[in-house]
Design a protein around this motif. Sequence first.
Motif, short mmCIF file in Angstrom:
data_model
loop_
_atom_site.label_atom_id
_atom_site.label_comp_id
_atom_site.label_asym_id
_atom_site.label_seq_id
_atom_site.Cartn_x
_atom_site.Cartn_y
_atom_site.Cartn_z
N LEU A 318 3.12 -13.65 -2.42
CA LEU A 318 2.03 -12.74 -2.77
C LEU A 318 2.58 -11.46 -3.37
CD1 LEU A 318 -1.21 -12.05 -1.75
CD2 LEU A 318 0.13 -10.37 -0.54
N VAL A 319 1.97 -11.05 -4.47
CA VAL A 319 2.29 -9.73 -5.02
C VAL A 319 1.01 -8.91 -4.98
CG1 VAL A 319 2.99 -8.46 -7.07
CG2 VAL A 319 4.13 -10.61 -6.50
N ALA A 320 1.08 -7.77 -4.31
CA ALA A 320 -0.10 -6.91 -4.22
C ALA A 320 0.10 -5.70 -5.13
CB ALA A 320 -0.32 -6.47 -2.78
N ASP A 321 -0.92 -5.45 -5.94
CA ASP A 321 -0.91 -4.30 -6.85
C ASP A 321 -1.50 -3.12 -6.08
OD1 ASP A 321 -1.34 -2.45 -8.81
OD2 ASP A 321 -2.40 -3.81 -10.17
N ILE A 322 -0.63 -2.22 -5.60
CA ILE A 322 -1.15 -1.15 -4.74
C ILE A 322 -1.52 0.10 -5.52
CG2 ILE A 322 0.12 -1.97 -2.73
CD1 ILE A 322 1.94 0.52 -3.10
N GLY A 323 -1.26 0.10 -6.84
CA GLY A 323 -1.61 1.29 -7.61
C GLY A 323 -0.62 2.41 -7.40
N ALA A 324 -1.09 3.64 -7.58
CA ALA A 324 -0.20 4.79 -7.68
C ALA A 324 0.33 5.31 -6.35
CB ALA A 324 -0.91 5.92 -8.41
N HIS A 325 -0.34 4.97 -5.25
CA HIS A 325 0.11 5.48 -3.95
C HIS A 325 0.02 4.39 -2.92
CE1 HIS A 325 0.40 9.65 -5.19
NE2 HIS A 325 -0.75 9.50 -5.84
N ILE A 326 0.82 4.54 -1.87
CA ILE A 326 0.74 3.55 -0.80
C ILE A 326 -0.11 4.10 0.32
CG2 ILE A 326 2.82 4.33 0.43
CD1 ILE A 326 3.38 1.24 0.79
N LEU A 327 -1.05 3.29 0.75
CA LEU A 327 -1.83 3.68 1.92
C LEU A 327 -1.38 2.85 3.10
CD1 LEU A 327 -5.46 4.25 0.72
CD2 LEU A 327 -4.16 5.68 2.26
N GLN A 328 -1.54 1.55 2.94
CA GLN A 328 -1.26 0.67 4.07
C GLN A 328 -0.65 -0.60 3.56
OE1 GLN A 328 -5.30 0.62 5.58
NE2 GLN A 328 -4.25 0.02 7.44
N GLY A 329 0.29 -0.46 2.66
CA GLY A 329 0.87 -1.64 2.03
C GLY A 329 1.47 -2.58 3.05
N TYR A 330 2.20 -2.03 4.01
CA TYR A 330 2.90 -2.87 4.96
C TYR A 330 1.90 -3.68 5.80
CZ TYR A 330 6.40 -4.27 8.37
OH TYR A 330 7.22 -5.00 9.18
N SER A 331 0.84 -3.05 6.26
CA SER A 331 -0.19 -3.78 7.02
C SER A 331 -0.86 -4.80 6.13
CB SER A 331 -1.28 -2.85 7.53
OG SER A 331 -0.74 -1.70 8.06
N PHE A 332 -1.09 -4.42 4.87
CA PHE A 332 -1.77 -5.35 3.96
C PHE A 332 -0.99 -6.66 3.86
CE2 PHE A 332 -2.82 -7.23 -0.13
CZ PHE A 332 -4.21 -7.21 -0.08
N LEU A 333 0.33 -6.52 3.76
CA LEU A 333 1.16 -7.73 3.65
C LEU A 333 1.09 -8.56 4.94
CD1 LEU A 333 4.28 -6.28 1.80
CD2 LEU A 333 2.35 -7.56 0.84
N GLY A 334 0.97 -7.88 6.07
CA GLY A 334 0.87 -8.59 7.34
C GLY A 334 -0.45 -9.34 7.47
N TYR A 351 6.48 -17.28 4.08
CA TYR A 351 5.68 -16.27 3.38
C TYR A 351 6.55 -15.12 2.93
CZ TYR A 351 2.62 -12.14 3.03
OH TYR A 351 1.99 -11.00 2.62
N LYS A 352 6.29 -14.70 1.69
CA LYS A 352 6.91 -13.48 1.23
C LYS A 352 5.84 -12.66 0.50
CE LYS A 352 10.79 -11.54 -1.12
NZ LYS A 352 10.73 -11.16 -2.51
N GLY A 353 5.70 -11.43 0.92
CA GLY A 353 4.72 -10.56 0.27
C GLY A 353 5.40 -9.30 -0.22
N THR A 354 4.94 -8.81 -1.36
CA THR A 354 5.55 -7.62 -1.96
C THR A 354 4.46 -6.68 -2.45
OG1 THR A 354 7.23 -9.14 -2.83
CG2 THR A 354 7.31 -6.88 -3.63
N CYS A 355 4.59 -5.41 -2.12
CA CYS A 355 3.66 -4.40 -2.63
C CYS A 355 4.32 -3.67 -3.79
CB CYS A 355 3.33 -3.38 -1.55
SG CYS A 355 2.11 -3.96 -0.38
N VAL A 356 3.62 -3.58 -4.92
CA VAL A 356 4.22 -3.00 -6.11
C VAL A 356 3.38 -1.81 -6.60
CG1 VAL A 356 5.07 -3.49 -8.42
CG2 VAL A 356 4.99 -5.30 -6.73
N TYR A 357 4.09 -0.75 -6.95
CA TYR A 357 3.43 0.43 -7.51
C TYR A 357 3.07 0.18 -8.98
CZ TYR A 357 4.88 3.63 -3.72
OH TYR A 357 5.03 4.30 -2.52
N THR A 358 1.89 0.62 -9.38
CA THR A 358 1.50 0.64 -10.80
C THR A 358 0.73 1.94 -11.05
OG1 THR A 358 -0.60 -0.47 -10.35
CG2 THR A 358 1.27 -1.88 -10.98
#
Lengths: 787, 278
Positions: A318-334, A351-358
């Motif tokens: 999973l790749v999550a597009d978290i946008g410009a700031h991180i709020l709860q990326g780590y929980s989101f991946l969980g 499972y592998k999940g990654t939060c990416v800044y955009t």
Amino acid sequence: MDKSQFNTLGKVTPRKDGVARVTGQETYTVDTILPRMLHGRTVCSPFAHARIKSIDTRLAEAMGAVVLTFQDIPRRRYNERIITVEWALHKDHYVLADKVRRMGEAVAAVAAETEELAEKAARAVVVEYEPLPVVLDPIEAMQPGAEPLYDTVVYGDQEIQIEKNIACAREVNEGDVDKAFAETDVFVEGTFDVHKIYHAQMEPKSVVCRPEPDGGITVWATTQSIHNTRIVLGQIFDIPLSKVNVKRMSVGGTFGSSIQMNSVVPIGVALALKARRPVKLTLTREEDMHDHGRFGTHAHLKLGAKKDGTLTGIELELVADIGAHILQGYSFLGVSIGWIVSLYRLPNVRYKGTCVYTNKAPGCAMQGFGNPQATFAMESLMDELAEKLGMDPVELRLKNYVRLGMTFWGQGPMVRSLIRSDGVPDLLEKGKELIGWDRRQPPGLKSGRFRRGIGLGRGFHTSSAGAPQPGDVIDYSGALVKINQDGSVDVVSALVDHGGGTLEGMAKLVAETLCVPLDMVSVVPTDTGNALYDVCTHASRGTYAGGGAAVRVAKQVRQEICETAARYLNVQPEAIEMKVDQELGQAVIYVPSIPDKQMTLKQLASRCWSESWKTIASMDSYRPVACPPAYVTVFLEVEVDTWTGAVRTLHAALGADCGTVVNPDGAVGQLEGGLSRGMGMALYEDIDWDERGQLRSKGYLVDAKTPGIMESPHLEGLSIHFADTNEPTGPHGAKGMGEAALNPVPAAYANAIYNAIGIRFYQLPITSEKLLAALVERETMLKERLR
Amino acid sequence: MGEALAQLSEHAPQGNPLAGGTNLVVEMRVGRHQGKSMVDLGRLKELRGIQAQNGHIVIGGGTTVSELLKHPLIADHAVPLCQSAAVFANPLIRNRATVAGNLVDASPAADLAPPLLALGAEVELVSREHTRWVSLDEFMVGVRKTLIQPDELMRSIRWSKPPKRSAGAFYKVGLRKADAISVLSAAVMVACDTSGRCKLARIALGALAPRPLRAYEAEDVLQGQPLQAEGIAEAARLAAEAARPISDIRGTAEYRKRVTEVIVRRLLVQASEALEHP
Ligand SMILES: Cc1cc2nc3c(=O)[nH]c(=O)nc-3n(C[C@H](O)[C@H](O)[C@H](O)COP(=O)(O)OP(=O)(O)OC[C@H]3O[C@@H](n4cnc5c(N)ncnc54)[C@H](O)[C@@H]3O)c2cc1C
């Protein structure tokens, strides 16, 4: 539990705040007006990614405005939402941007006597930018050479490097996927894309801040958690929490958008502190649309099963597009993997999940927090699997779903609890009947311009993030309940009602516990100074956990009532019972075997008062030790116009297992609302950015495409049913509901559309245009094959 | 009215009429029209009213979309306009948005233009010096370009009452059913003689070219023919051919063209059915 004995629960009652809300009398944050109040405006970046070279405030100041730049604010990085423990918390935010990372980010702010002057002054602030390349695609963002959004962020109390725009990553491995897949008969897989979408909550985000003479601040803010807002403000401005008072306000809908301290809040506070006068700051709709959105996800799933339909394991990237700031990326991946393994028994998981800044609107929780995305993927694959195996989709689900007595961890690997109530078989059975499942035909048998299809999506959401042990997410509530001199009841709680009727539910639960007529119970206005900590109204926890706290305390109060009355009535407290007398409008305290041993709650409370004794009251905290799933199944019948690609919803059979139905109208409203928002996600809503990082809709709601009433099925096409269950860990048997109502809807649309035309969609939304293009492509392919 | 015209000619070209403001105010908020003088037309009675006059229906330029929806003359003599008003924006906007504002703004997606084109409408432009009538088809020149001069106001819009044995219809494809800007729209008006032959056909398209336009070639194939499936299909095909759409946030050119054909055919079938069963 005998639900027929309930006095208040399960009864349709007019909402306490209903009249005020529909007649415009309710005061929201934006309606707050204070003496000597100034009006604030932010200076927003016209670039999505840029360095700030200089800010010239002289012109604005010459107009009489107070102007704020980052130099006026303590340089302290923070996360707008502190509900995860320190080791799971990333901090990348400053009150005003040091470097702009999304379109419309605030780089300065002004406060002036009128809104008009504030607007003029904001426009007069001259900012020199050095534009940087804009990063929009999360996959490209991770490639070598992609422009970095951050060099470092703070994690826990350490500064860490950010590589390849990866904000955080998480892996979960259970069992042995290789071994399981070697013994698997059938595989299905797919790459599922769900774009960011906008919350489109009705109320614009606003804050009013009044600086106090003692160096403290009083804050009126749009938020789902007053305590979180207070704690974050205390940290940023280094003010003792006892001097930071955040008021609980009426909120005009959020869908999750105010789950954190909103970006306008600390700006408004900083303006007020600098001006030494109260300041109000409100986002415009266009600014709001750049401010937050759902997490975008790009997910590849591979699912295996035996010939008999038993699932063997799953691989998920999973790749999550978290946008410009991180709020709860780590929980989101969980939770993203949590939702999937809690939908169906999957003993083997990789499972592998990654939060990416955009350079896009920051991802913030939105109804379901990753669950609708996960359920869309899983339920689509379950239908594909059923087709491959020649099994009925309902059968396949019944065989594999995570059920009564099993452990599940919807809210992530650390939040495990046991399922103690389960209405799924009921919901599936009833849904089948209501939609006419037996007349469902495979797509191959359909022809003609208009094609109908029936589809199913099932899902759940957890009620709270409670568990036996503390996890990475904080979850507890508190309440104060006191009996007034006339036998009426005040409930003090920091729980916020963001429009769904959460506090109405709390009042009903307390009324039920104390045998008091509902009209005699008020959840009174409060603030962080008076109310015990409550983490937030999120995770469908309002009724279950917030209401749970109120019921725990109300039971303590009931105990005290019995003990106090026992002294006056001269009986043993254990002999006392309570009942409601609707005619008297009172709770009655009585001893069943001795008719003259009875008094009303008013008589008791007023004696305690006139004899200068005490107020009957109690206060306590409450940590739920489970987070039971509220199940929802959605059966849909749709009609596809194969000439235009338009999809019409003919029938919807919505079924929910939320334990005791506290507020029937509210629960029905949640399901109808879930259908509408889910329909938007499935068919219409797509917030898109151009190459400069500007929203293609430019922030105009008219192009944000949330469905309206005209997209809904006709009333006769809508049926709603509830499973008759009782959750032993819940207040009077209740569970959550709000998010569950949405989660399975997009999947149900994808499955119904497949059943109509035989084309499967892996990307949302399935717009008319995409649908028509897919039909045309299939037609062309068929023709070529014939040639 | 005289004062408004005087103001306009005095400030020209920096004067700018302001009607409902549903386009102008949105534009001003993003910084356009800086330094211009707004002339508020909101209270000019001369711009209001819907009347029947010498075989025409005449409406004031300041007529709001809500007023169109309520008025019996519109329901009776301008079916496509009434249908368009019904799906225009949302109730709040409809209460403010005016017909002249819609036409002078001249967005390719202006929803009142196709029905008024199908009705064969003309617009009245007045300045301090003169008054002139221009056909709507000529009036709209390109994307946000019209024949109006800086010192002119659009006072009224008129069209001949549709003849007996005529019918019309409008349809808008939006990304949702209400409060949406058109992905495309189309309006048709047809009239037949006693033998059932088509003696008048107008087909107008919205959001399918730089300006709302008439599909003349499609209209021609219907002229003098009975309105039957074959002719209708051919007209629909030609209408789609006349479309010159672009790809934007609301749809691709390809999708727009394809759906145009479906919609025009549907509208013509609807109109011909209405003629058979009045
Ligand atoms: C949320 C929203 C939804 C919308 N939805 C739709 C929709 O569904 N369909 C659609 O077509 N449009 C839509 N619009 C656009 C707009 O509402 C219409 O174009 C409307 O008709 C404009 O009328 P107005 O009176 O508000 O014009 P204004 O904004 O006041 O003026 C528009 C232009 O016309 C000029 N003008 C106005 N009156 C006169 C006159 N009498 N003489 C000369 N010049 C004049 C003005 O100078 C200006 O250039 C929408 C707008 C919004 C904000």
